[in-house]
Design a protein around this motif. Structure first.
Motif, PDB file in Angstrom:
ATOM      1  N   GLN A  81      10.498  11.456  -0.092  1.00  0.00           N
ATOM      2  CA  GLN A  81      11.681  10.654   0.232  1.00  0.00           C
ATOM      3  C   GLN A  81      11.677  10.229   1.691  1.00  0.00           C
ATOM      4  N   SER A  82      11.242  11.118   2.583  1.00  0.00           N
ATOM      5  CA  SER A  82      11.238  10.794   4.018  1.00  0.00           C
ATOM      6  C   SER A  82      10.243   9.681   4.334  1.00  0.00           C
ATOM      7  N   GLN A  83       9.258   9.469   3.463  1.00  0.00           N
ATOM      8  CA  GLN A  83       8.298   8.384   3.652  1.00  0.00           C
ATOM      9  C   GLN A  83       8.782   7.093   2.994  1.00  0.00           C
ATOM     10  N   ARG A  84       9.438   7.236   1.844  1.00  0.00           N
ATOM     11  CA  ARG A  84       9.874   6.052   1.094  1.00  0.00           C
ATOM     12  C   ARG A  84      11.060   5.364   1.772  1.00  0.00           C
ATOM     13  N   ASP A  85      11.998   6.133   2.309  1.00  0.00           N
ATOM     14  CA  ASP A  85      13.229   5.555   2.860  1.00  0.00           C
ATOM     15  C   ASP A  85      12.967   4.525   3.964  1.00  0.00           C
ATOM     16  N   PRO A  86      12.143   4.856   4.994  1.00  0.00           N
ATOM     17  CA  PRO A  86      11.899   3.841   6.029  1.00  0.00           C
ATOM     18  C   PRO A  86      11.178   2.611   5.494  1.00  0.00           C
ATOM     19  N   ALA A  87      10.339   2.791   4.471  1.00  0.00           N
ATOM     20  CA  ALA A  87       9.642   1.641   3.891  1.00  0.00           C
ATOM     21  C   ALA A  87      10.635   0.718   3.187  1.00  0.00           C
ATOM     22  N   LEU A  88      11.597   1.287   2.464  1.00  0.00           N
ATOM     23  CA  LEU A  88      12.622   0.469   1.804  1.00  0.00           C
ATOM     24  C   LEU A  88      13.483  -0.261   2.828  1.00  0.00           C
ATOM     25  N   LYS A  89      13.790   0.419   3.944  1.00  0.00           N
ATOM     26  CA  LYS A  89      14.600  -0.230   4.986  1.00  0.00           C
ATOM     27  C   LYS A  89      13.847  -1.378   5.647  1.00  0.00           C
ATOM     28  N   LEU A  90      12.546  -1.212   5.852  1.00  0.00           N
ATOM     29  CA  LEU A  90      11.743  -2.305   6.413  1.00  0.00           C
ATOM     30  C   LEU A  90      11.701  -3.485   5.447  1.00  0.00           C
ATOM     31  N   ALA A  91      11.506  -3.215   4.166  1.00  0.00           N
ATOM     32  CA  ALA A  91      11.485  -4.286   3.173  1.00  0.00           C
ATOM     33  C   ALA A  91      12.820  -5.029   3.146  1.00  0.00           C
ATOM     34  N   ALA A  92      13.916  -4.288   3.232  1.00  0.00           N
ATOM     35  CA  ALA A  92      15.245  -4.921   3.233  1.00  0.00           C
ATOM     36  C   ALA A  92      15.430  -5.806   4.459  1.00  0.00           C
ATOM     37  N   CYS A  93      14.933  -5.347   5.590  1.00  0.00           N
ATOM     38  CA  CYS A  93      15.014  -6.136   6.821  1.00  0.00           C
ATOM     39  C   CYS A  93      14.255  -7.462   6.661  1.00  0.00           C
ATOM     40  N   LEU A  94      13.083  -7.403   6.048  1.00  0.00           N
ATOM     41  CA  LEU A  94      12.293  -8.615   5.810  1.00  0.00           C
ATOM     42  C   LEU A  94      13.011  -9.561   4.851  1.00  0.00           C
ATOM     43  N   VAL A  95      13.680  -9.000   3.857  1.00  0.00           N
ATOM     44  CA  VAL A  95      14.433  -9.825   2.903  1.00  0.00           C
ATOM     45  C   VAL A  95      15.603 -10.510   3.593  1.00  0.00           C
ATOM     46  N   GLN A  96      16.308  -9.779   4.442  1.00  0.00           N
ATOM     47  CA  GLN A  96      17.440 -10.378   5.147  1.00  0.00           C
ATOM     48  C   GLN A  96      17.002 -11.530   6.044  1.00  0.00           C
ATOM     49  N   ALA A  97      15.833 -11.398   6.653  1.00  0.00           N
ATOM     50  CA  ALA A  97      15.360 -12.426   7.579  1.00  0.00           C
ATOM     51  C   ALA A  97      14.656 -13.577   6.867  1.00  0.00           C
ATOM     52  N   CYS A  98      13.934 -13.286   5.793  1.00  0.00           N
ATOM     53  CA  CYS A  98      13.042 -14.298   5.194  1.00  0.00           C
ATOM     54  C   CYS A  98      13.239 -14.490   3.700  1.00  0.00           C
ATOM     55  N   GLY A  99      14.227 -13.861   3.091  1.00  0.00           N
ATOM     56  CA  GLY A  99      14.369 -13.981   1.643  1.00  0.00           C
ATOM     57  C   GLY A  99      13.143 -13.417   0.951  1.00  0.00           C
ATOM     58  N   SER A 100      12.589 -14.186   0.026  1.00  0.00           N
ATOM     59  CA  SER A 100      11.388 -13.732  -0.692  1.00  0.00           C
ATOM     60  C   SER A 100      10.135 -14.451  -0.204  1.00  0.00           C
ATOM     61  N   GLU A 101      10.262 -15.253   0.875  1.00  0.00           N
ATOM     62  CA  GLU A 101       9.135 -16.074   1.327  1.00  0.00           C
ATOM     63  C   GLU A 101       7.962 -15.244   1.854  1.00  0.00           C
ATOM     64  N   LYS A 141       0.835  -1.198   0.000  1.00  0.00           N
ATOM     65  CA  LYS A 141       0.000   0.000   0.000  1.00  0.00           C
ATOM     66  C   LYS A 141       0.880   1.262   0.000  1.00  0.00           C
ATOM     67  N   ILE A 142       1.953   1.235   0.801  1.00  0.00           N
ATOM     68  CA  ILE A 142       2.845   2.403   0.884  1.00  0.00           C
ATOM     69  C   ILE A 142       3.575   2.616  -0.440  1.00  0.00           C
ATOM     70  N   LEU A 143       4.259   1.553  -0.910  1.00  0.00           N
ATOM     71  CA  LEU A 143       5.138   1.709  -2.067  1.00  0.00           C
ATOM     72  C   LEU A 143       4.368   1.897  -3.370  1.00  0.00           C
ATOM     73  N   GLY A 144       3.080   1.556  -3.355  1.00  0.00           N
ATOM     74  CA  GLY A 144       2.250   1.790  -4.532  1.00  0.00           C
ATOM     75  C   GLY A 144       1.685   3.197  -4.579  1.00  0.00           C
ATOM     76  N   SER A 145       2.001   4.007  -3.569  1.00  0.00           N
ATOM     77  CA  SER A 145       1.489   5.383  -3.504  1.00  0.00           C
ATOM     78  C   SER A 145       2.595   6.374  -3.861  1.00  0.00           C
ATOM     79  N   LYS A 146       2.174   7.597  -4.102  1.00  0.00           N
ATOM     80  CA  LYS A 146       3.151   8.654  -4.350  1.00  0.00           C
ATOM     81  C   LYS A 146       3.721   9.104  -3.014  1.00  0.00           C
ATOM     82  N   LEU A 147       5.042   9.015  -2.858  1.00  0.00           N
ATOM     83  CA  LEU A 147       5.663   9.249  -1.553  1.00  0.00           C
ATOM     84  C   LEU A 147       6.740  10.312  -1.629  1.00  0.00           C
TER      85      LEU A 147
END
Length: 707
Positions: free
Chosen positions: A256-276, A248-254
């Motif tokens: 930079q201050s809104q997009r950056d934490p969302a990208l960091k959260l996604a990266a954290c999920l990738v590090q822990a769970c890959g693409s699962e 919902k976040i990344l599909g919206s117009k954001l």
């Protein structure tokens, strides 16, 4: 008296109270004085000297008595004594030395009990004091460990989930503990932490305001590397809510201050769970493509700037983007149950190529004094991941960057060796290894591809990469062989050794003169001669043994005249190599049939896909060594390989032996028959002429006839 501050008249009153405490003749006088001290502490800032005077006057004895006293003074609230004791302890805890005292640490269960007890309006000051004590304890050396083992994590989780007074401080403390001791927290209190994650992920999905972006900063602390959230039903539910919230976040117009934490959260999920955590199907593939696309755009926009990383927090964001891009590389190469469609893969590969152009551009600007920056390491690491898989794009740019990459890897390797030999120089890396990060490990697969091509190979050689790789290989083998018991799973050390073997095999084939002339390869040859027998004595290392065997045999063919190959260690190496090569095949009947067929030996079966090519190269290299080492045919005879091979070829169906295997056996047998009359006689006496004819081994037939 009421004290607005602990200065002026208030400080004088405080000093009188301390005097009363020292001279008090009964509990009533002490209690009255303690009340005044507590009021002074609560009302204003008490300096360090006065705090120490308070402690010297009352020590831990009074607070301990107050905490255990159950009957309050007449007309006072129920928890008066406890509240007073906690105020004094909170005062003491502002002194770091006292905060780590055993008398404070053994109160942790009491602090926990207060946090999980129902809170009424009269006990809010107690809650404040408990949080002050816990915060101070966490800042000490022993504190975090004591808090985890004494149950504070579960108490904080319950305090946060209750939404009671101070619950926001419970979350802050939880974040601090997880940052220091994530693994221990999850190991001990996974159900409570999962409950908090469930609430946070639910809030994240439902929020429609700034809270959603604030939670992006909090949630990464609650995504554990272990245990995997994907193995737990509740964990999977949390991940799905996070996926939907991020989509919902990344599909919206954001901004930079809104997009950056969302990208960091996604990266954290990738590090822990890959693409699962990303669901299969159209929505999931679009989300993944969007995620990687956004990461590539961010990398380009940032690294192509003149001063790319001046803005605060930019390095963390780009590093998170690297994690997402690495996932993109893996998913573009994934063939089994791919998340991405072929069209999406092609689009992403083009977009990622542009991002890596920016990474190379950035690395070419790096100054010598910046080489210690962890962000440089992250940039080299992600470039290594790209070079490992994509060998055709950006070749010119990568060739121009190779001198920097070799220099960077060499610097890290030398610093790592220095630290390993001088533990007092320990440098802690972000990966927690206690040693400088191993940059070379991430570059090895790319180097393996590049050494198969003329131009990049020439650059690597001119920059001294072979000598560096030899040193690295020797160090990695020492690490592996020094702790054989810890090597049952495939380790990064073993993988690195296998990849370096691949690089050396490329050099042996393409630049044999380098092997002959560069003294570092003599050290490598010596190490291989001594190491293979040890390696073959251990289980579960067949792939590495195949690499050592083939590399050693191919180098021996070039260095046959060297002193190293005339000694006892050479004979032991060849004995081990012959053992490895000779035991790879056996005769076995197919199910429901009496006819025997040649099959790969059971011990080699699981690894054969990885070692078959090495096995054929090894047999070919062994055949090449036979005419160069006069003592080698005797080693083959001692191993009784000729008899076993004759028996194998005699008893199986010729149709079961493929042409490549026949050619490999024939090449070796011809060299042995030419070099040694004893070998020829053994082959002939075991009906070699007959089965040579049967299998179409014309060269062997001719050799046996001529002699």
């Amino acid at each position: 008296p009421t004290m607005a501050s602990a200065s002026g008249d208030g400080m004088e009153t405080l000093k009188r109270c301390l005097g009363v405490l020292r001279d008090a003749k009964n509990d009533s006088e002490q209690f009255a004085a303690l009340l005044l001290v507590a009021k002074a502490v609560r009302a204003g800032e008490v300096d360090a000297k006065t705090r120490r005077q308070i402690f010297d006057a009352i020590g831990f004895t009074f607070p301990n008595r107050l905490l255990t006293s159950r009957q309050p003074p007449e007309g006072c609230p129920e928890h008066t004594f406890q509240a007073l004791g906690l105020t004094l302890l909170a005062c003491f805890c502002t002194d770091p030395e006292l905060a780590g005292h055993s008398q404070i640490l053994n109160k942790i269960p009491t602090f926990n009990d207060i946090l999980v007890s129902p809170c009424n309006p009269d006990s809010t000051s107690m809650i404040d004091d408990v949080y002050q004590c816990l915060s101070a304890v966490m800042a000490t050396t022993r504190g975090p460990r004591e808090l985890v083992t004494k149950g504070t994590v579960s108490a904080l989780c319950q305090a946060y989930m209750s939404h009671g007074y101070g619950s926001d401080r419970a979350l802050t403390l939880l974040l601090g503990l997880l940052a220091i001791a994530e693994a221990k927290c999850w190991q001990r209190d996974a159900p409570h932490l999962l409950a908090v994650l469930r609430k946070l992920s639910d809030d994240f999905l439902k929020a429609e305001d700034i809270t959603k972006f604030e939670l992006c900063e909090v949630l990464p602390h609650f995504i554990p590397m272990l245990p995997p959230l994907t193995q737990d039903t509740q964990g999977c539910e949390c991940l799905h809510r996070l996926y939907k919230g991020l989509a919902k976040i990344l599909g919206s117009k954001l901004s930079q201050s809104q997009r950056d934490p969302a990208l960091k959260l996604a990266a954290c999920l990738v590090q822990a769970c890959g693409s699962e955590w990303i669901p299969a199907g159209s929505a999931g593939s679009k989300f993944l493509a969007l995620l990687v696309n956004l990461a590539c755009v961010e990398v380009r926009l940032t690294l192509e700037e003149p001063d790319p990383l001046e803005a605060e927090g930019k390095k963390e964001v780009v590093t998170a983007c690297y994690v997402l891009i690495e996932l993109g590389i893996q998913e573009c190469l994934r063939e089994e149950k791919p998340l991405l469609e072929d069209v999406q893969k092609m689009q992403l590969m083009r977009i990622m190529e542009e991002a890596f152009g920016a990474v190379i551009f950035y690395l070419r600007q790096v100054k010598h004094e910046e080489l210690q920056d962890p962000f440089i390491f992250a940039s080299v690491r992600i470039l290594g991941a790209w070079m490992a898989e994509e060998t055709s794009s950006l070749k010119q740019e990568i060739c121009e960057l190779l001198p920097f990459l070799v220099h960077y890897a060499k610097k890290h390797f030398k610093e790592g060796s220095t630290v390993a030999s001088h533990p007092q120089l320990e440098v802690v890396s972000p990966e927690g290894s206690g040693l400088p990060q191993d940059a070379l490990r991430f570059l090895l697969p790319g180097f393996c591809h590049l050494t198969a091509e003329d131009r990049p190979r020439d650059i690597l050689i001119s920059e001294g990469a072979p000598a560096l790789l030899c040193e690295y290989f020797l160090q990695q083998w020492e690490m592996l062989s020094s702790e054989p018991e810890s090597l049952t799973p495939l380790t990064s050390t073993e993988m690195s050794l296998q990849t370096v073997c691949g690089i050396f095999l490329n050099l042996v084939v393409t630049v044999p003169d380098l092997i002959r002339q560069d003294k570092t390869f003599s050290s490598l040859m010596d190490m291989l001669l001594k190491s293979l027998p040890l390696l073959l004595s251990q289980k579960d290392h067949l792939v590495l043994a195949a690499n050592f065997t083939t590399l050693g045999l191919m180098m021996a063919r070039i260095l046959a005249s060297s002193a190293a190959l005339q000694g006892q260690s050479a004979k032991e190496f060849f004995g081990a190599a012959i053992s490895f090569l000779s035991q790879a095949h056996t005769a076995q009947a197919a199910p429901g049939s009496d006819v025997l067929a040649v099959t790969v030996s059971p011990a080699y079966g699981s690894a054969w896909a990885d070692i078959s090519e090495l096995w054929f190269l090894g047999v070919q290299a062994l055949a090449g060594c036979v005419p160069l080492l006069p003592w080698l045919p005797r080693a083959v005879l001692q191993a009784r390989w000729l008899e076993c091979l004759s028996q194998l070829l005699t008893c199986v169906s010729p149709a079961s032996v493929d042409f490549e295997l026949i050619a490999a056996f024939q090449g070796l047998l011809v060299e042995l028959a030419r070099a040694s009359k004893m070998c020829r006689d053994v082959i002939v006496s075991h009906h070699g002429g007959e089965w040579a004819n049967l299998y179409g081994m014309a060269a062997l037939e001719q050799c046996l006839t001529e002699q």
